[in-house]
Motif scaffolding. Structure first.
Motif, short mmCIF file in Angstrom:
data_model
loop_
_atom_site.label_atom_id
_atom_site.label_comp_id
_atom_site.label_asym_id
_atom_site.label_seq_id
_atom_site.Cartn_x
_atom_site.Cartn_y
_atom_site.Cartn_z
N LEU A 1 0.83 -1.21 0.00
CA LEU A 1 0.00 0.00 0.00
C LEU A 1 0.86 1.27 0.00
N PHE A 2 0.18 2.40 -0.05
CA PHE A 2 0.80 3.72 0.05
C PHE A 2 1.79 3.99 -1.09
N HIS A 3 3.04 4.31 -0.76
CA HIS A 3 3.92 4.74 -1.85
C HIS A 3 5.19 3.90 -1.96
N GLY A 4 4.98 2.60 -2.12
CA GLY A 4 6.11 1.71 -2.36
C GLY A 4 6.91 1.46 -1.09
N PRO B 1 13.22 11.32 0.33
CA PRO B 1 12.58 10.10 -0.18
C PRO B 1 11.15 9.93 0.33
N GLU B 2 10.82 10.56 1.47
CA GLU B 2 9.47 10.38 2.04
C GLU B 2 8.42 11.21 1.31
N THR B 3 8.78 12.42 0.94
CA THR B 3 7.75 13.34 0.41
C THR B 3 7.94 13.70 -1.06
N GLU B 4 9.11 13.40 -1.63
CA GLU B 4 9.39 13.90 -2.98
C GLU B 4 9.61 12.79 -4.01
N VAL B 5 9.29 11.54 -3.65
CA VAL B 5 9.48 10.41 -4.57
C VAL B 5 8.21 9.56 -4.58
N LEU B 6 7.80 9.12 -5.76
CA LEU B 6 6.64 8.23 -5.86
C LEU B 6 6.91 7.17 -6.92
N PRO B 7 6.76 5.88 -6.57
CA PRO B 7 6.95 4.85 -7.60
C PRO B 7 5.81 4.89 -8.61
N LEU B 8 6.13 4.58 -9.85
CA LEU B 8 5.13 4.56 -10.93
C LEU B 8 5.18 3.21 -11.63
N ILE B 9 4.09 2.89 -12.32
CA ILE B 9 4.08 1.66 -13.13
C ILE B 9 4.56 2.05 -14.53
N GLY B 10 5.74 2.63 -14.59
CA GLY B 10 6.28 3.15 -15.84
C GLY B 10 5.90 4.62 -16.02
N SER B 11 6.61 5.30 -16.91
CA SER B 11 6.34 6.74 -17.08
C SER B 11 5.04 6.97 -17.85
N GLN B 12 4.61 5.99 -18.63
CA GLN B 12 3.33 6.12 -19.32
C GLN B 12 2.21 6.29 -18.29
N GLU B 13 2.22 5.43 -17.29
CA GLU B 13 1.19 5.52 -16.24
C GLU B 13 1.27 6.87 -15.52
N GLY B 14 2.49 7.27 -15.18
CA GLY B 14 2.63 8.53 -14.42
C GLY B 14 2.17 9.74 -15.21
N THR B 15 2.52 9.78 -16.50
CA THR B 15 2.13 10.95 -17.30
C THR B 15 0.63 10.92 -17.58
N ALA B 16 0.05 9.74 -17.69
CA ALA B 16 -1.39 9.65 -17.97
C ALA B 16 -2.24 10.01 -16.75
N GLN C 1 3.25 -1.35 -7.56
CA GLN C 1 3.89 -2.49 -8.20
C GLN C 1 4.12 -3.62 -7.18
N TYR C 2 4.33 -4.82 -7.69
CA TYR C 2 4.77 -5.95 -6.88
C TYR C 2 6.10 -5.58 -6.21
N ARG C 3 6.22 -5.93 -4.92
CA ARG C 3 7.42 -5.59 -4.16
C ARG C 3 8.70 -6.11 -4.84
N GLY C 4 8.58 -7.29 -5.47
CA GLY C 4 9.75 -7.86 -6.17
C GLY C 4 10.20 -6.96 -7.31
N ILE C 5 9.27 -6.31 -7.99
CA ILE C 5 9.65 -5.41 -9.07
C ILE C 5 10.40 -4.19 -8.51
N LEU C 6 9.95 -3.72 -7.35
CA LEU C 6 10.68 -2.59 -6.76
C LEU C 6 12.09 -3.02 -6.35
N LYS C 7 12.23 -4.29 -5.91
CA LYS C 7 13.57 -4.79 -5.57
C LYS C 7 14.45 -4.85 -6.82
N VAL C 8 13.83 -5.25 -7.93
CA VAL C 8 14.54 -5.29 -9.21
C VAL C 8 15.02 -3.89 -9.57
#
Ligand SMILES: Cc1ncc(COP(=O)(O)O)c(C=O)c1O
Length: 329
Positions: free
Chosen positions: A66-69, A91-106, A274-281
């Motif tokens: 949940l939340f932001h990765g 890292p707490e307030t200025e970073v957000l994981p995305l499902i790719g930049s397509q998702e973030g820009t959309a 994203q799946y936690r494993g993808i964030l580890k990748v």
């Protein structure tokens, strides 16, 4: 059944159209050189694959995130950014994981625009830039990119009534498909302009480190194109391109804490991260050997040289691109 009117401007999809054209050519047994998609055909590096293999065996990675990765992901992103640009990032307030930049820009326009508001977009631009604006009920103001202006928009030409109703500007350099790199002075112009007109300035930068010529790079930082350094704006980056991870769907946004929180709110309705494993990748790619990125750049540079040379040989003179991806499927 009648679908929502907001789908009407989305009926044209460049990728679907290309797929149809490719299928037709293949069916007619025509020889195809596929330049339709910037998806790396180079293998994902072994240390990255190892990270996901380990995650799959680890049941603590299998639940919702949940939340932001994860904190470790946000920390790795913040450190990567600070290392490249010398700017501290929280890292707490200025970073957000995305499902790719397509998702973030959309999704970002949903956090910024009210119905009817304008977004100032490059023309041509990546389809998710306009797609997201239409889904948010906004209007697109296209800013033409012309060769005689170095593929930079003429900001002074944007009409006052549009500016009065505009909330955001999206720039993407190194630019797909022109390959143009914007100098820092141009970004400075955009920053001043957006501050004056109270616009959110977004930099979609998937090709930031796919730069071929040292003259276009940030001094002392090999293979990094100039960028919007100021943190009060929004930068979207991806691991799809230089890290050869298009299919993994992972990227991130860095920027103004209020905007990060706003996009986080939108995404909280839509995805559980994203799946936690993808964030580890992604952490393995961000903190692992950067030699891979340099190898990728070298391979694309060689391909570029061969391609441009061959075109010249058949009397099709083209300028030599300074950046972005060269995949030959
Ligand atoms: C300018 C631009 N933005 C976004 C994307 C999408 O990248 P991602 O795989 O991170 O969604 C691309 C991919 O080609 C692109 O060229």
């Amino acid at each position: 059944m009648q679908c929502s009117k907001r789908l009407e401007p989305l009926s044209f999809n460049v990728f679907a159209d290309m797929d149809r054209a490719k299928a037709k050519a293949k069916a007619a047994r025509q020889k195809l050189i596929d330049l339709s998609l910037g998806s790396s055909d180079l293998p994902t590096p072994p240390h990255v694959l190892e990270a996901i293999a380990q995650s799959l065996q680890d049941s603590t990675t299998h639940g919702y995130l949940l939340f932001h990765g994860t904190q470790t992901f946000r920390q790795a992103v913040a450190e990567w950014y600070t290392d490249k640009f010398g700017i501290p990032v929280d890292p707490e307030t200025e970073v957000l994981p995305l499902i790719g930049s397509q998702e973030g820009t959309a999704h970002l326009p949903l956090a910024v625009l009210n119905p009817g508001d304008f977004a100032l977009l490059q023309e041509p631009s990546y389809p998710s830039h306009s797609g997201g604006v239409y889904l948010a009920g906004g209007q697109v103001y296209p800013m033409p990119l012309l060769a005689e202006n170095g593929f930079w928009p003429v900001l002074a030409e944007i009409p006052q009534p549009v500016l009065a109703q505009a909330k955001m500007m999206v720039l993407s350099y190194p630019h797909n498909p022109t390959t143009a790199i914007a100098p820092l002075s141009s970004f400075q112009e955009a920053v001043v302009f957006c501050q004056k007109h109270n616009l959110v300035l977004v930099h979609d930068a998937p090709y930031l480190d796919l730069v071929f010529d040292t003259s276009s790079q940030v001094p002392g930082k090999p293979s990094i194109a100039p960028s919007i350094f100021q943190k009060c704006f929004y930068r979207i980056f991806t691991l799809s391109k230089s890290d050869r991870m298009s299919g993994f769907r992972v990227g991130y946004a860095i920027g103004n804490a209020q905007l990060i929180q706003a996009l986080r709110q939108v995404k909280a309705c839509i995805d559980f991260n994203q799946y936690r494993g993808i964030l580890k990748v992604a952490i393995a790619a961000l903190t692992g050997p950067q030699q891979i990125v340099r190898e990728t750049v070298d391979i694309f540079r060689q391909r570029r040289d061969v391609f441009v040379e061959e075109l010249n040989q058949i009397d099709w003179p083209v300028p030599t691109p300074s950046a972005t991806i060269v995949c030959l499927g």
